[in-house]
Write a protein that holds these residues in place. Structure first.
Motif, PDB file in Angstrom:
ATOM      1  N   GLU A  65     -21.529  10.620 115.976  1.00 19.23           N
ATOM      2  CA  GLU A  65     -21.360  11.224 117.302  1.00 19.23           C
ATOM      3  C   GLU A  65     -21.096  12.722 117.193  1.00 19.23           C
ATOM      4  N   GLN A  66     -20.256  13.104 116.216  1.00 21.19           N
ATOM      5  CA  GLN A  66     -19.929  14.522 116.044  1.00 21.19           C
ATOM      6  C   GLN A  66     -21.121  15.334 115.552  1.00 21.19           C
ATOM      7  N   THR A  67     -21.977  14.710 114.756  1.00 18.71           N
ATOM      8  CA  THR A  67     -23.115  15.438 114.183  1.00 18.71           C
ATOM      9  C   THR A  67     -24.380  15.338 115.033  1.00 18.71           C
ATOM     10  N   SER A  68     -24.289  14.661 116.167  1.00 15.63           N
ATOM     11  CA  SER A  68     -25.474  14.508 117.011  1.00 15.63           C
ATOM     12  C   SER A  68     -25.830  15.796 117.748  1.00 15.63           C
ATOM     13  N   GLN A  69     -24.825  16.640 117.998  1.00 12.95           N
ATOM     14  CA  GLN A  69     -25.054  17.868 118.754  1.00 12.95           C
ATOM     15  C   GLN A  69     -24.939  19.135 117.911  1.00 12.95           C
ATOM     16  N   ARG A  70     -24.232  19.052 116.787  1.00 12.44           N
ATOM     17  CA  ARG A  70     -24.041  20.235 115.943  1.00 12.44           C
ATOM     18  C   ARG A  70     -23.845  19.820 114.491  1.00 12.44           C
ATOM     19  N   ARG A  71     -23.829  20.820 113.605  1.00  9.19           N
ATOM     20  CA  ARG A  71     -23.672  20.556 112.175  1.00  9.19           C
ATOM     21  C   ARG A  71     -22.309  21.071 111.709  1.00  9.19           C
ATOM     22  N   LEU A 100     -26.518  15.206 101.567  1.00  2.35           N
ATOM     23  CA  LEU A 100     -25.959  15.460 102.894  1.00  2.35           C
ATOM     24  C   LEU A 100     -26.631  16.665 103.555  1.00  2.35           C
ATOM     25  N   ILE A 101     -26.920  17.686 102.773  1.00  2.00           N
ATOM     26  CA  ILE A 101     -27.616  18.855 103.319  1.00  2.00           C
ATOM     27  C   ILE A 101     -29.022  18.468 103.772  1.00  2.00           C
ATOM     28  N   LYS A 102     -29.699  17.655 102.964  1.00  2.00           N
ATOM     29  CA  LYS A 102     -31.047  17.205 103.327  1.00  2.00           C
ATOM     30  C   LYS A 102     -31.046  16.344 104.583  1.00  2.00           C
ATOM     31  N   SER A 103     -29.922  15.699 104.867  1.00  2.00           N
ATOM     32  CA  SER A 103     -29.843  14.865 106.069  1.00  2.00           C
ATOM     33  C   SER A 103     -29.879  15.715 107.334  1.00  2.00           C
ATOM     34  N   GLY A 104     -29.565  17.011 107.188  1.00  2.00           N
ATOM     35  CA  GLY A 104     -29.566  17.907 108.336  1.00  2.00           C
ATOM     36  C   GLY A 104     -28.357  17.753 109.236  1.00  2.00           C
ATOM     37  N   LYS A 105     -27.342  17.016 108.763  1.00  2.00           N
ATOM     38  CA  LYS A 105     -26.172  16.727 109.591  1.00  2.00           C
ATOM     39  C   LYS A 105     -25.015  17.699 109.370  1.00  2.00           C
ATOM     40  N   PHE A 106     -24.988  18.341 108.197  1.00  2.00           N
ATOM     41  CA  PHE A 106     -23.835  19.166 107.849  1.00  2.00           C
ATOM     42  C   PHE A 106     -24.258  20.504 107.255  1.00  2.00           C
ATOM     43  N   ARG A 107     -23.310  21.438 107.295  1.00  2.00           N
ATOM     44  CA  ARG A 107     -23.412  22.686 106.544  1.00  2.00           C
ATOM     45  C   ARG A 107     -22.257  22.700 105.550  1.00  2.00           C
ATOM     46  N   PHE A 108     -22.438  23.416 104.446  1.00  2.00           N
ATOM     47  CA  PHE A 108     -21.437  23.380 103.387  1.00  2.00           C
ATOM     48  C   PHE A 108     -20.963  24.759 102.972  1.00  2.00           C
ATOM     49  N   ILE A 109     -19.695  24.803 102.577  1.00  2.00           N
ATOM     50  CA  ILE A 109     -19.125  25.988 101.945  1.00  2.00           C
ATOM     51  C   ILE A 109     -18.989  25.678 100.465  1.00  2.00           C
ATOM     52  N   ASP A 110     -19.526  26.564  99.627  1.00  2.00           N
ATOM     53  CA  ASP A 110     -19.482  26.349  98.182  1.00  2.00           C
ATOM     54  C   ASP A 110     -18.392  27.221  97.575  1.00  2.00           C
ATOM     55  N   ARG A 111     -17.236  26.631  97.313  1.00  2.00           N
ATOM     56  CA  ARG A 111     -16.108  27.382  96.773  1.00  2.00           C
ATOM     57  C   ARG A 111     -16.284  27.740  95.299  1.00  2.00           C
ATOM     58  N   THR A 112     -17.230  27.114  94.636  1.00  2.00           N
ATOM     59  CA  THR A 112     -17.430  27.405  93.211  1.00  2.00           C
ATOM     60  C   THR A 112     -18.019  28.793  92.991  1.00  2.00           C
ATOM     61  N   THR A 113     -18.570  29.390  94.048  1.00  2.00           N
ATOM     62  CA  THR A 113     -19.186  30.718  93.909  1.00  2.00           C
ATOM     63  C   THR A 113     -18.352  31.808  94.587  1.00  2.00           C
TER      64      THR A 113
END
Length: 200
Positions: A65-71, A100-113
């Motif tokens: 439900e949360q990812t239906s309108q935004r990422r 998860l990125i390929k699913s198009g549902k989320f965006r990610f922050i990469d703390r390793t960089t």
């Protein structure tokens, strides 16, 4: 005696010839093959875990439900390896994040960089090489809304020639603003090996 020496010489020459003719064959295998070759954690186990976790997360009704309108923006913590094996947990995390990125549902922050990012922003701000109009400013990055954490554990049992290994991978999604655990699931894998009485 002479016959024995001749025989040994012939055998030695034959052995050297066969050793010189021995070759090593290398071929591509199926990266998606699920056939285990031992009880240790392997590539097929990694794929099973990544697919199970991603499918569970994106189909969980409140998350869907949360990812239906935004990422929503996620950050991933390093998997805590509680097994006795040396496992590249970063590969597990990378596989889950990529799916998860390929699913198009989320965006990610990469703390390793982060360290490299800080150096790049410093260069843009202080070196004088970058146009100030296009230079990235500190404090402009988006904060993560959710944090993905995971634990990986194993239980090993041995009885005679039988080795039974039980793996459990648990992943949680925490809302950083409210502290609420929005989702949690686990993937279990069991491997049993039996050593033959013949051939070691």
């Amino acid at each position: 005696m002479r016959y024995l020496r001749s025989l040994l010489l012939c055998l030695s020459i034959a052995a050297m010839f066969l050793a010189g003719c021995a070759t090593t064959t290398v071929q591509y295998g199926d990266a998606g093959s699920a056939k285990p070759i031992g009880t240790d954690f392997g590539s097929s186990d990694l794929q099973q875990i990544a697919e199970a976790m991603v499918d569970s997360l994106i189909t969980f009704p409140p998350v869907a439900e949360q990812t239906s309108q935004r990422r929503p923006v996620l950050s991933v913590d390093k998997v805590k390896n509680k097994t006795m094996q040396h496992i590249d947990t970063e590969s597990v995390t990378d596989s889950i994040r990529a799916k998860l990125i390929k699913s198009g549902k989320f965006r990610f922050i990469d703390r390793t960089t982060d360290e490299a990012a800080v150096e790049e922003i410093k260069t843009q701000q202080e070196s004088g090489l970058v146009d100030k109009k296009t230079a990235v400013e500190f404090g402009r990055q988006i904060g993560a809304e959710f944090l993905l954490t995971a634990n990986f554990a194993e239980i090993v049992q041995k009885a005679g020639s039988v080795t039974d290994v039980y793996y459990k991978f648990t992943m949680n999604l925490k809302n950083l603003k409210t502290g609420i655990l929005e989702w949690s699931d686990e993937k279990e894998i069991r491997k049993i090996s039996k050593r033959s009485m013949f051939g070691g």
